[in-house]
Every structure is written in structure tokens, then in C-alpha cells.
Design an enzyme around this catalytic site. Structure first.
Site, PDB file in Angstrom:
ATOM      1  N   HIS A  12       0.861  -1.189   0.000  1.00  0.00           N
ATOM      2  CA  HIS A  12       0.000   0.000   0.000  1.00  0.00           C
ATOM      3  C   HIS A  12       0.897   1.238   0.000  1.00  0.00           C
ATOM      4  O   HIS A  12       1.247   1.779   1.044  1.00  0.00           O
ATOM      5  CB  HIS A  12      -0.911  -0.017   1.235  1.00  0.00           C
ATOM      6  N   HIS A  14       1.385   4.882  -2.243  1.00  0.00           N
ATOM      7  CA  HIS A  14       1.005   5.811  -3.301  1.00  0.00           C
ATOM      8  C   HIS A  14       2.272   6.401  -3.915  1.00  0.00           C
ATOM      9  O   HIS A  14       3.099   6.982  -3.209  1.00  0.00           O
ATOM     10  CB  HIS A  14       0.133   6.932  -2.733  1.00  0.00           C
ATOM     11  N   HIS A 187      -9.686   1.544  -0.806  1.00  0.00           N
ATOM     12  CA  HIS A 187      -9.637   2.165   0.510  1.00  0.00           C
ATOM     13  C   HIS A 187     -11.026   2.127   1.136  1.00  0.00           C
ATOM     14  O   HIS A 187     -12.026   2.452   0.484  1.00  0.00           O
ATOM     15  CB  HIS A 187      -9.204   3.624   0.403  1.00  0.00           C
ATOM     16  N   GLU A 190     -11.012   3.577   6.858  1.00  0.00           N
ATOM     17  CA  GLU A 190      -9.961   4.415   7.449  1.00  0.00           C
ATOM     18  C   GLU A 190     -10.598   5.552   8.232  1.00  0.00           C
ATOM     19  O   GLU A 190     -10.342   5.738   9.417  1.00  0.00           O
ATOM     20  CB  GLU A 190      -9.043   4.973   6.356  1.00  0.00           C
ATOM     21  N   ASP A 268       1.960   3.866   3.152  1.00  0.00           N
ATOM     22  CA  ASP A 268       0.956   4.763   2.602  1.00  0.00           C
ATOM     23  C   ASP A 268       1.608   5.904   1.802  1.00  0.00           C
ATOM     24  O   ASP A 268       1.712   5.830   0.588  1.00  0.00           O
ATOM     25  CB  ASP A 268       0.066   5.299   3.728  1.00  0.00           C
ATOM     26  N   ASP A 269       2.004   6.958   2.486  1.00  0.00           N
ATOM     27  CA  ASP A 269       2.658   8.127   1.878  1.00  0.00           C
ATOM     28  C   ASP A 269       3.820   8.511   2.786  1.00  0.00           C
ATOM     29  O   ASP A 269       3.723   9.473   3.562  1.00  0.00           O
ATOM     30  CB  ASP A 269       1.672   9.289   1.754  1.00  0.00           C
TER      31      ASP A 269
END
Length: 323
Positions: A12, A14, A187, A190, A268-269
Site C-alpha cells: 500500500h 502511493h 480504501h 480508514e 501509505d505516503d
């Protein structure tokens, strides 16, 4: 201890969200763009809460203008993955940021990304639509995904603000991707509750859920996830940084795992949340006492639910065994 040398799998991530601030500042300077407002006094990305995060994220992508920019970005991301001994990763890539969902342009961006290479790291792409841009643009993104499905583009998913619309509004896009042979994730759970996960499973028929942490609030959902083998792509550092949970010890990843749910760990980021895969492992060790055997199981689960083909999985399995 440091887990930097321990091999890792990340599912996961981005691509644009993995761009280091210095990289984005450099690109902006080359183009004489002023996006200084998205950085704090220390040069890090600046935001307060999820909505501001989305705005900062999308403003940062304005510096990414061409296929060559995305090639350089992908190369930078691969180097960061290698530094943390991530041997396999799946990255979310969006036609919305690559030629505004024009198929011809998308092919050019995709070809450029695939030129990036770092020995020892295998990367695959999951094309994502952006939920808050609406169902029509999602269909265009799904078309780009379906037309480029293959050995590198292995999945389709949905990111963005999960409180916009209903999952069923995007079912056409997911059906299109499924018919093209793409594996599916989205997604959910969350920011919205367990019901958003139920809706996503029912209406989009995905096999993985991005985040999904609020599933813990519904025992029937937890049981369903455990029984069906739907995996959660969990990003604890992201969740803590954005305030989904106040601390690592309050995060439900251990409870979900103990209940038999398949969980994986990702960043994630990462530069937005001041994390790396190494830091995720270190924090999990600190919070729960997890060690080498726990992380080995995380890798095994991640490889099992990865969207790549069996030949690639065999290569990655050997790479894990050799390290």
C-alpha cells in the site's frame, strides 16, 4: 533493534505520496513553480488533518508534469525502497495525475515509470481512481487500467476521500477492471466506519481492503474477514500521524491479527507521515514486542495476497529466503 536489513514487502504505497519533499521542491524549481506553501520551516510537507493532507498531496503533484518526471519519481521511490530492504512493492498510480486520464498519454507515463530500475527491488502497479473526483472520472481511470493490464499493471483500486458517494457508485469501474483480469482493492474503513468496509466488499467485490482499521468495531465483520481471507493493507504510521488513532499502542493491528484477519504493513505516503518500512517495524516491535518471526509471517501474508503472478512470487520468495 534496527530492522533496516530485514527484507520487507509493501502493498500500500502511493507513488506520488512517496515523493520526498526535496524531490518535489527541485522539480518545482526547474519549472519556476512556487509551491512553497506546502512545506513547513523544516522543508517537510505541511498539513493539519486529512483534508489538508489531500490538498497538500494534490498541490505537490502539480510539479509532476511529464512522463520523464514520473520516471525520475519512480527511480527515487525505488531507491528509497532499496534503502529499507523492501524487496517487493505494489504502488498506486493514478491516470488522474498522468495525462488527465487520456489513454495515449497514460501509456506514455506508464512506459516511463517502467524504465526506472533498482536491482533487488520488484515493483508492480495498481491503477487507482480518485473517489472524490466522482464516478465518471473513475470510469475513465478504469478504462486506462483495463487497456494496460498485464505483467506490470496487476490491479485496480480506489483512493481519495472515502466519505464521498457510495461504493456502489463505482461498481461499473471495478467491473470493467475485473473483466480485464485485474485484481481489486479499495480504501475503506480508514475514516468511515465498519459499514464502509461492508459496502466495499459487497458492492465492489474486492479481495483486499486499503486500511480497513475500523473493522475492529464490528465483531461480525472481523469474523467475516478472517473466514474469507480478505486482507487488510494496514498503515499504522499513517493512521497515527493523521490522528485516526492517538498512538501505536492504541492501533488495532494486533487485535485484528490475533482475531485471524490477514494483515499487511505499509507506509501509505511515507514522507508525509515521517515513516519508512523500517520505522514501521521498529514501532511495531516497541508497541507489541513483535520480532523476527512476526515480521516473517507479515511477509508471508503479504506475498500470499500480492497481486503479481506466480512466477514473480517464486522469485520474491527466494529473495526472502536468501536474506
Amino acid at each position: 533493534m534496527s530492522w533496516k536489513s530485514f527484507p520487507k514487502i509493501e502493498l500500500h504505497l502511493h507513488l506520488e505520496g512517496a515523493a520526498d519533499p526535496a524531490f518535489i521542491r527541485g522539480l518545482a524549481a526547474e519549472k519556476s513553480m512556487d509551491i512553497s506553501g506546502i512545506f513547513d520551516e523544516n522543508g517537510k510537507y505541511k498539513f493539519d488533518g486529512f483534508n489538508e493532507f489531500l490538498t497538500t498531496y494534490e498541490n505537490a503533484t502539480q510539479a509532476l508534469k511529464s512522463p520523464e518526471d514520473f520516471k525520475r519519481l519512480t527511480q527515487s521511490v525505488l531507491e528509497n525502497l532499496a534503502e529499507n530492504n523492501v524487496v517487493y512493492a505494489e504502488t498506486f498510480i493514478s491516470p488522474d495525475f498522468c495525462g488527465d486520464r487520456d489513454l495515449g498519454a497514460w501509456r506514455e507515463y506508464l512506459a516511463a515509470m517502467r524504465e526506472a530500475h533498482v536491482e533487488g527491488v520488484t515493483l508492480r502497479g495498481i491503477v487507482t481512481c480518485i473517489r472524490h473526483l466522482g464516478p465518471e472520472k473513475a470510469r475513465e481511470a478504469a478504462f486506462c487500467a483495463a487497456e494496460t493490464a498485464g505483467d506490470w499493471v496487476v490491479g485496480f483500486g480506489m483512493a481519495g476521500a472515502e466519505n464521498v458517494g457510495r461504493a456502489k457508485d463505482y461498481s461499473y469501474s471495478f467491473d470493467m477492471a475485473r473483466e480485464a483480469g485485474l485484481r481489486l482493492t479499495s480504501h475503506a474503513g480508514e475514516w468511515c466506519g465498519a459499514e464502509s468496509v461492508w459496502e466495499t466488499l459487497r458492492d465492489l467485490r474486492v479481495e483486499r481492503i486499503g486500511h480497513g482499521v475500523h473493522s475492529i468495531n464490528d465483531p461480525k465483520l472481523v469474523e467475516h474477514l478472517a473466514e474469507t481471507g480478505v486482507a487488510l493493507e494496514i498503515n499504522p504510521g499513517s493512521n497515527v500521524a493523521l490522528g485516526v488513532y492517538p498512538s501505536w499502542i492504541d492501533h488495532p493491528i494486533k487485535r485484528l491479527r490475533d482475531a485471524g484477519v490477514k494483515v499487511t504493513v505499509s507506509t501509505d505516503d511515507p514522507p508525509f507521515f515521517n515513516t519508512t518500512m523500517t520505522r514501521e517495524f521498529e514501532e511495531l516491535e516497541s508497541a507489541y514486542g513483535w520480532g523476527a518471526e512476526d515480521f516473517k509471517v507479515l511477509n508471508e501474508t503479504a506475498l500470499e495476497v500480492a497481486f503479481c503472478d506466480l512466477d514473480t512470487k517464486e522469485v520474491i520468495a527466494k529473495r526472502l529466503e536468501a536474506l
